[in-house]
Design a protein around this motif. Structure first.
Motif, PDB file in Angstrom:
ATOM      1  N   PRO A  63      -4.742   2.962   6.158  1.00 15.28           N
ATOM      2  CA  PRO A  63      -4.354   1.569   5.900  1.00 15.28           C
ATOM      3  C   PRO A  63      -5.138   0.597   6.769  1.00 15.28           C
ATOM      4  N   LEU A  65       0.817  -1.203   0.000  1.00 17.23           N
ATOM      5  CA  LEU A  65       0.000   0.000   0.000  1.00 17.23           C
ATOM      6  C   LEU A  65       0.860   1.267   0.000  1.00 17.23           C
ATOM      7  N   ASN A  66       1.965   1.261   0.746  1.00 15.33           N
ATOM      8  CA  ASN A  66       2.798   2.467   0.767  1.00 15.33           C
ATOM      9  C   ASN A  66       3.470   2.717  -0.592  1.00 15.33           C
ATOM     10  N   ASN A  67       3.744   1.672  -1.374  1.00 15.41           N
ATOM     11  CA  ASN A  67       4.270   1.856  -2.734  1.00 15.41           C
ATOM     12  C   ASN A  67       3.202   2.443  -3.655  1.00 15.41           C
ATOM     13  N   ASP A  78      -1.034  -4.097   5.160  1.00 18.18           N
ATOM     14  CA  ASP A  78       0.044  -3.683   4.254  1.00 18.18           C
ATOM     15  C   ASP A  78      -0.425  -3.598   2.809  1.00 18.18           C
ATOM     16  N   ILE A 114      -4.432   8.580   3.583  1.00 21.74           N
ATOM     17  CA  ILE A 114      -4.558   7.128   3.446  1.00 21.74           C
ATOM     18  C   ILE A 114      -4.918   6.546   4.807  1.00 21.74           C
ATOM     19  N   GLN A 140       0.701   4.308  -2.700  1.00 26.33           N
ATOM     20  CA  GLN A 140       0.573   5.694  -2.258  1.00 26.33           C
ATOM     21  C   GLN A 140       1.686   6.547  -2.865  1.00 26.33           C
ATOM     22  N   SER A 141       2.906   6.068  -2.827  1.00 22.97           N
ATOM     23  CA  SER A 141       4.045   6.816  -3.390  1.00 22.97           C
ATOM     24  C   SER A 141       3.867   7.055  -4.879  1.00 22.97           C
TER      25      SER A 141
END
Length: 126
Positions: A32, A3-5, A35, A30, A7-8
């Protein structure tokens, strides 16, 4: 994809159009759930005061699956220009993924944020 990828990637896309001068400001958040699963939302302010509001509830474990989404574009007077979403309708539509354009609803593909930004720039700002 984590998820953080994801978002990036979204923030990088938005920043590209900020740098090019098409987007004046944006906010992004976001929530979450794991993950790989989360709720993303934000808004973009374009030239001439138009705005795009977006939200996606995504599951990224196997592929990019948008469980629910909305890309709502409106003019500076808050009038709808278009909206992509997969919300249920009454009466039911013959398709899940659709686009609202003024008083019409048509079948559509599930867009990503960059496709929507490019549509706005090409069809409404250029």
């Amino acid at each position: 994809m984590l998820l953080n990828n994801y978002q990036s990637n979204i923030i990088s896309i938005i920043q590209k159009y900020v740098n090019d001068g098409w987007i004046l400001s944006f906010n992004f958040s976001i929530d979450p759930r794991s993950d790989y699963v989360g709720f993303i939302q934000g808004s973009l302010e374009f030239l001439q005061g138009s705005r795009l509001f977006f939200k996606e509830y995504v599951d990224l474990q196997e592929s990019i699956e948008k469980l629910s989404y909305s890309f709502h574009y409106q003019d500076s007077d808050n009038n709808l220009i278009f909206r992509y979403d997969n919300a249920n309708h009454q009466p039911r539509l013959d398709y899940i993924d659709h686009k609202h354009i003024k008083d019409k609803i048509i079948s559509s593909e599930i867009p990503d944020i960059e496709q929507v930004i490019l549509e706005i720039i090409t069809d409404y700002l250029s």
